[in-house]
Design an enzyme around this catalytic site. Sequence first.
Site, PDB file in Angstrom:
ATOM      1  N   LYS A  26     -35.472 -66.931  41.083  1.00  0.00           N
ATOM      2  CA  LYS A  26     -35.363 -65.742  40.353  1.00  0.00           C
ATOM      3  C   LYS A  26     -36.775 -65.199  39.926  1.00  0.00           C
ATOM      4  O   LYS A  26     -37.378 -65.971  39.351  1.00  0.00           O
ATOM      5  CB  LYS A  26     -34.270 -65.555  39.386  1.00  0.00           C
ATOM      6  N   ASP A  77     -39.872 -68.995  30.685  1.00  0.00           N
ATOM      7  CA  ASP A  77     -40.593 -69.430  32.000  1.00  0.00           C
ATOM      8  C   ASP A  77     -40.812 -68.318  32.996  1.00  0.00           C
ATOM      9  O   ASP A  77     -41.016 -68.591  34.124  1.00  0.00           O
ATOM     10  CB  ASP A  77     -39.669 -70.670  32.683  1.00  0.00           C
ATOM     11  N   ASP A  80     -37.779 -64.055  29.564  1.00  0.00           N
ATOM     12  CA  ASP A  80     -37.589 -65.567  28.985  1.00  0.00           C
ATOM     13  C   ASP A  80     -39.000 -66.258  29.308  1.00  0.00           C
ATOM     14  O   ASP A  80     -39.877 -65.986  29.516  1.00  0.00           O
ATOM     15  CB  ASP A  80     -36.464 -66.206  29.619  1.00  0.00           C
ATOM     16  N   ASP A 116     -38.589 -66.330  34.529  1.00  0.00           N
ATOM     17  CA  ASP A 116     -37.541 -66.254  35.817  1.00  0.00           C
ATOM     18  C   ASP A 116     -36.394 -65.068  35.194  1.00  0.00           C
ATOM     19  O   ASP A 116     -35.609 -64.444  36.131  1.00  0.00           O
ATOM     20  CB  ASP A 116     -36.967 -67.262  36.361  1.00  0.00           C
ATOM     21  N   ARG A 117     -36.250 -64.843  34.067  1.00  0.00           N
ATOM     22  CA  ARG A 117     -34.928 -63.870  33.630  1.00  0.00           C
ATOM     23  C   ARG A 117     -35.668 -62.626  33.004  1.00  0.00           C
ATOM     24  O   ARG A 117     -36.647 -62.657  32.223  1.00  0.00           O
ATOM     25  CB  ARG A 117     -34.149 -64.701  32.896  1.00  0.00           C
ATOM     26  N   SER A 152     -36.139 -73.212  30.307  1.00  0.00           N
ATOM     27  CA  SER A 152     -35.822 -71.843  30.411  1.00  0.00           C
ATOM     28  C   SER A 152     -35.862 -71.218  29.293  1.00  0.00           C
ATOM     29  O   SER A 152     -36.667 -70.837  28.629  1.00  0.00           O
ATOM     30  CB  SER A 152     -34.385 -72.065  31.209  1.00  0.00           C
ATOM     31  N   HIS A 153     -34.517 -70.715  28.923  1.00  0.00           N
ATOM     32  CA  HIS A 153     -34.783 -69.493  27.759  1.00  0.00           C
ATOM     33  C   HIS A 153     -34.070 -70.202  26.344  1.00  0.00           C
ATOM     34  O   HIS A 153     -33.894 -69.418  25.755  1.00  0.00           O
ATOM     35  CB  HIS A 153     -33.430 -68.456  28.138  1.00  0.00           C
TER      36      HIS A 153
END
Length: 567
Positions: A394, A295, A293, A297-298, A122-123
């Site tokens: 998301k 990947d 981010d 999704d944010r 992720s982030h």
Amino acid sequence: MEGSPIPVLTVPTAPYEDQRPTGGGGLRRPTGLFEGQRNYLPNFIQSVLSSIDLRDRQGCTMVVGSDGRYFSRTATEIVVQMAAANGIGRLIIGQNGILSTPAVSCIIRKIKAAGGIILTASHFPGGPGGEFGVKFNVANGGPAPDVVSDKIYQISKTIEEYAICPDLRLDLSRLGRQEFDLENKFKPFRVEIVDPVDIYLNLLRTIFDFSAIKSLLTGPGQLKIRVDAMHGVMGPYVRKVLCDELGAPANSAINCVPLEDFGGQHPDPNLTYATTLLEAMKGGEYGFGAAFDADGDRYMILGQNGFFVSPSDSLAIIAANLSCIPYFRQMGVRGFGRSMPTSTALDRVAKSMKVPVYETPAGWRFFSNLMDSGRCSLCGEESFGTGSDHLREKDGLWAVLVWLSILAARKQSVEEIVRDHWAKFGRHYYCRFDYEALDPKTTYYIMRDLEALVTDKSFIGQQFAVGSHVYSVSKTDSFEYVDPVDGTVTKKQGLRIIFSDASRLIFRLSSSSGVRATLRLYAESYERDPSGHDQEPQAVLSPLIAIALKISQIHERTGRRGPTVIT
């Protein structure tokens, strides 16, 4: 497909005790653990594959993608070799292993795959000294529900062997189909390398009015935008969708080359880490800014002069303006979802629209049941994640396109739209404070003692005076969620203190961490009067924070003088 069949080997192994997925079927750990500990990655991949019933696994199709971080190529090769050995019939993989998390969800749903494996942390930072992760998405395209994560963990605790085809070699750069003849297999194992953007882009075309967005970005009074991919997976998506498809100038997009270490930066789209974008926006040249981010999704939204749109405000504003999006004009709006720690700004919009709001634990997997059952059209979390029922993840780029659609329809600036929203619904001042890398035992006892204090009946009605502010406790609980679809009960999801003026304090242990623990403190205060809408959030919330620190004794019990991260 040439030469002798590729052998399928069974390799003895021993279990690790720390492979419990931390929510949504994901395992995130320091990269060195995956890279250096014998069979650490194969053990978890085998546990994931074995969690799929054998009759569903044999000959099925799965999707594999990564955010391009360090160790992704090696891990992708291992996943492919193990998928082949475990009877998977076909894999869909993004070119060079690249696929954003929303794109994986999109492809799973489009081709009705059995699930997908996403290699991402992720982030969190990448590189040899960074983080690595493996995430499992199920057949609806969403993160694995808790029952699947529990099954994966139980398998990981007793694993004795894994299956692999170590001689299978794949060219991730070559688009198209590659077939492999395996020992003891009736049909060849197929891998299809696809453009990482195309299928996802085709979905976006059915959701938005691309001509309206293109006019906004290319017309005579064009909106100048600045979009930062932060050297994560979103670079190809930003270039192909915003620049090639929608006409934004090429120099609108920055940091669009995916790098294994994200350029040495923390690929987290917030004011702390997206400083390159923030500084560019402060200059006033650009009217709209966004960052993603690792990947995809944010996301974060900025207006001219660096005007920051909080994630909770963004969710509420999107909800209030869904009529700007053709998809929602056609499909209608059935309900909203938000995680419990997320600001209640969304609730006020829902009330005005006469649609229900579902308050869930943190974690996107809790929204999937709501969307699958037709109850929820839009959902979001305070951690810079928003999405809708077009996917089961998301979706950062989707959210950016929603914002551009709203700007095109309303013909106002980002700041004007936000201020109009506050004037109509009031402003929710909101902050999250993260205490990271704490001793798990310490955080356990802090939460245990705090729960005993705030859930005692005598705590209701207590008053706390901080300066000129007096807060009266009206409700407390340890948040518990009963899924309205299947009745599943999820307990101990955070401690809530709600005051008589609708202010809130929330304490929650994060489940996304590895060996160390993260304690999160959330504070929210509501201001209806427009004359009070220009204050600094931390100044407004400081009395609530003082109460939180007094009753929890976080600083005294952890030895910390303040939070590690403030968002």
